[in-house]
Design a protein around this motif. Structure first.
Motif, mmCIF file in Angstrom:
data_model
loop_
_atom_site.group_PDB
_atom_site.id
_atom_site.type_symbol
_atom_site.label_atom_id
_atom_site.label_comp_id
_atom_site.label_asym_id
_atom_site.label_seq_id
_atom_site.Cartn_x
_atom_site.Cartn_y
_atom_site.Cartn_z
ATOM 1 N N GLN A 47 -49.488 34.274 -29.685
ATOM 2 C CA GLN A 47 -48.821 33.338 -30.592
ATOM 3 C C GLN A 47 -49.716 33.121 -31.814
ATOM 4 O O GLN A 47 -50.803 32.557 -31.697
ATOM 5 N N LEU A 48 -49.263 33.568 -32.957
ATOM 6 C CA LEU A 48 -50.084 33.524 -34.169
ATOM 7 C C LEU A 48 -49.937 32.177 -34.868
ATOM 8 O O LEU A 48 -49.465 32.063 -35.995
ATOM 9 N N GLU A 49 -50.392 31.148 -34.155
ATOM 10 C CA GLU A 49 -50.377 29.786 -34.676
ATOM 11 C C GLU A 49 -51.730 29.154 -34.407
ATOM 12 O O GLU A 49 -52.386 29.454 -33.401
ATOM 13 N N ILE A 50 -52.137 28.256 -35.279
ATOM 14 C CA ILE A 50 -53.516 27.773 -35.279
ATOM 15 C C ILE A 50 -53.892 27.088 -33.972
ATOM 16 O O ILE A 50 -54.971 27.321 -33.420
ATOM 17 N N ASP A 51 -53.004 26.248 -33.422
ATOM 18 C CA ASP A 51 -53.336 25.523 -32.197
ATOM 19 C C ASP A 51 -53.502 26.481 -31.021
ATOM 20 O O ASP A 51 -54.441 26.348 -30.225
ATOM 21 N N TRP A 52 -52.595 27.433 -30.902
ATOM 22 C CA TRP A 52 -52.652 28.382 -29.787
ATOM 23 C C TRP A 52 -53.911 29.234 -29.882
ATOM 24 O O TRP A 52 -54.581 29.467 -28.872
ATOM 25 N N LEU A 53 -54.249 29.704 -31.064
ATOM 26 C CA LEU A 53 -55.412 30.570 -31.241
ATOM 27 C C LEU A 53 -56.709 29.835 -30.925
ATOM 28 O O LEU A 53 -57.626 30.403 -30.331
ATOM 29 N N ILE A 54 -56.766 28.564 -31.291
ATOM 30 C CA ILE A 54 -57.978 27.786 -31.019
ATOM 31 C C ILE A 54 -58.064 27.412 -29.544
ATOM 32 O O ILE A 54 -59.088 27.610 -28.887
#
Length: 387
Positions: free
Chosen positions: A324-331
């Motif tokens: 998932q290329l979204e900031i919360d998921w990546l972090i």
């Protein structure tokens, strides 16, 4: 019996690899495939020469996935293709000075055609250089039909005959043309024109502008439906399908912003949304029909379908890898520190500046999610398939 025929028609459990479209984000796919290849190599009888084309009996892709699928089917390793993509992305996604905005394609197909010429040459889909089953998803813009071009020698349209009414044989289509057709994303590249009959040209565009940007369902149909003349049996110990994405994200737009968005941009947004909807539907159907160790939560009502079954017994063993290329998921899920500007960049399909970050994301997904136990021992190959 050729290597392709051994893969397609020899008895025993069968394995399919399905690769999504997604432009430059295909390099994320390759980072995942590199780990998959390493894990399967450890269980191979010939680890020193192991390639994914030995394990998988059918490899298929849409758009950028068709490039990767073709390279793997020709015997290239995931690492070799990853290195190729580093250079390919900057050459392909370079906007020419004569680009005319919304009235013409953003990019020239020349650089991609040149790279394909270097790697593939003039071979056709029927070439014996292709070492396993290969399928490429594209779409005819002139009549709206989805085409799956494949190298099954028993396929109805593989060879010319009076029964096909003068249609061009799949086996005679240049592999490079099939790839250019599958990657001809509207607004990005011009259509690829392929002779489909004695007096007829077809205008082909990206297979992603169909329900099959994730080609898993189409490859399952190719393997099982009687009309395709492959006829693999179904069952969770008979058929494995591994699917790899290029990253996804939820598109959020405010009501106020949409109120004043020009119609042409709303149309582009609607097309992108339809592609995402098609991929989500394919994944839902695959999870519903299968035994899967990698279930994805589809929505708040049906969840991950772990308690649902389409048939009394699973129709296949299915694994899916994506991020998932979204900031919360990546972090939170990958521990990758990333800015909002970087997230916006990796979500694009045509920004080569994101290549290194996409590789990092793919490697983190692979490390955390690609497991040897996802590939049951019943699907191991005792001896390599050779040409």
């Amino acid at each position: 019996m050729s290597a392709v025929e051994q893969h397609l028609f020899s008895p025993g459990p069968k394995r399919i690899l399905a690769l999504d479209g997604g432009g430059v984000r295909g390099i994320l796919t390759l980072a995942i495939l590199e780990r998959m290849e390493a894990l399967l190599r450890e269980r191979s009888a010939t680890p020193d020469t192991f390639r994914l084309c030995q394990y998988f009996d059918l490899i298929g892709g849409t758009s950028t996935g068709s490039i990767i699928a073709s390279g793997l089917a020709l015997g290239l390793s995931a690492r070799e293709l990853l290195d190729l993509y580093r250079n390919l992305s900057t050459r392909v996604f370079r906007r020419p000075p004569w680009s005319v905005g919304i009235f013409g394609p953003r990019f020239s197909r020349g650089p991609l055609a040149a790279v394909l010429k270097e790697i593939i040459g003039d071979i056709t889909l029927g070439s014996d250089r292709i070492r396993t089953g290969l399928a490429i998803v594209t779409k005819r813009a002139d009549n709206g039909s989805v085409w799956i071009l494949h190298n099954n020698p028993r396929g109805q349209f593989f060879a010319s005959s009076s029964a096909t009414g003068g249609s061009t044989a799949n086996g005679d289509i240049p592999l490079a043309s099939a790839i250019l057709a599958s990657t001809a994303a509207p607004t990005f590249f011009r259509p690829e024109f392929i002779k489909v009959a004695d007096q007829e040209l077809g205008a082909f565009v990206d297979g992603g502008v169909s329900p099959h940007n994730d080609p898993s369902l189409h490859l399952l149909m190719l393997a099982n439906l009687k009309g395709y003349n492959i006829g693999w049996p179904l069952g969770h110990e008979r058929l494995l399908l591994a699917s790899v994405g290029t990253g996804f994200f939820r598109q959020r737009r405010s009501v106020e912003r949409l109120r004043y968005t020009p119609s042409v941009f709303q149309a582009v947004n609607a097309l992108t949304s339809m592609i995402d909807d098609g991929s989500r539907l394919v994944q839902l159907l695959m999870q519903w029909a299968s035994d899967t160790p990698t279930p994805r939560r589809m929505d708040s009502e049906v969840g991950d379908l772990s308690e649902d079954r389409l048939a009394h017994q699973p129709l296949l063993h299915y694994v899916r890898y994506d991020g998932q290329l979204e900031i919360d998921w990546l972090i939170e899920r990958l521990g990758i520190t990333i800015t909002r500007e970087q997230v916006m960049r990796i979500q694009k399909m045509d920004d080569p500046r994101s290549v290194d970050l996409l590789i990092q994301i793919g490697q983190e997904i692979a490390t955390r999610h690609v497991k040897a136990e996802h590939f049951p021992a019943v699907f191991d190959i005792a001896l390599p398939v050779t040409a």
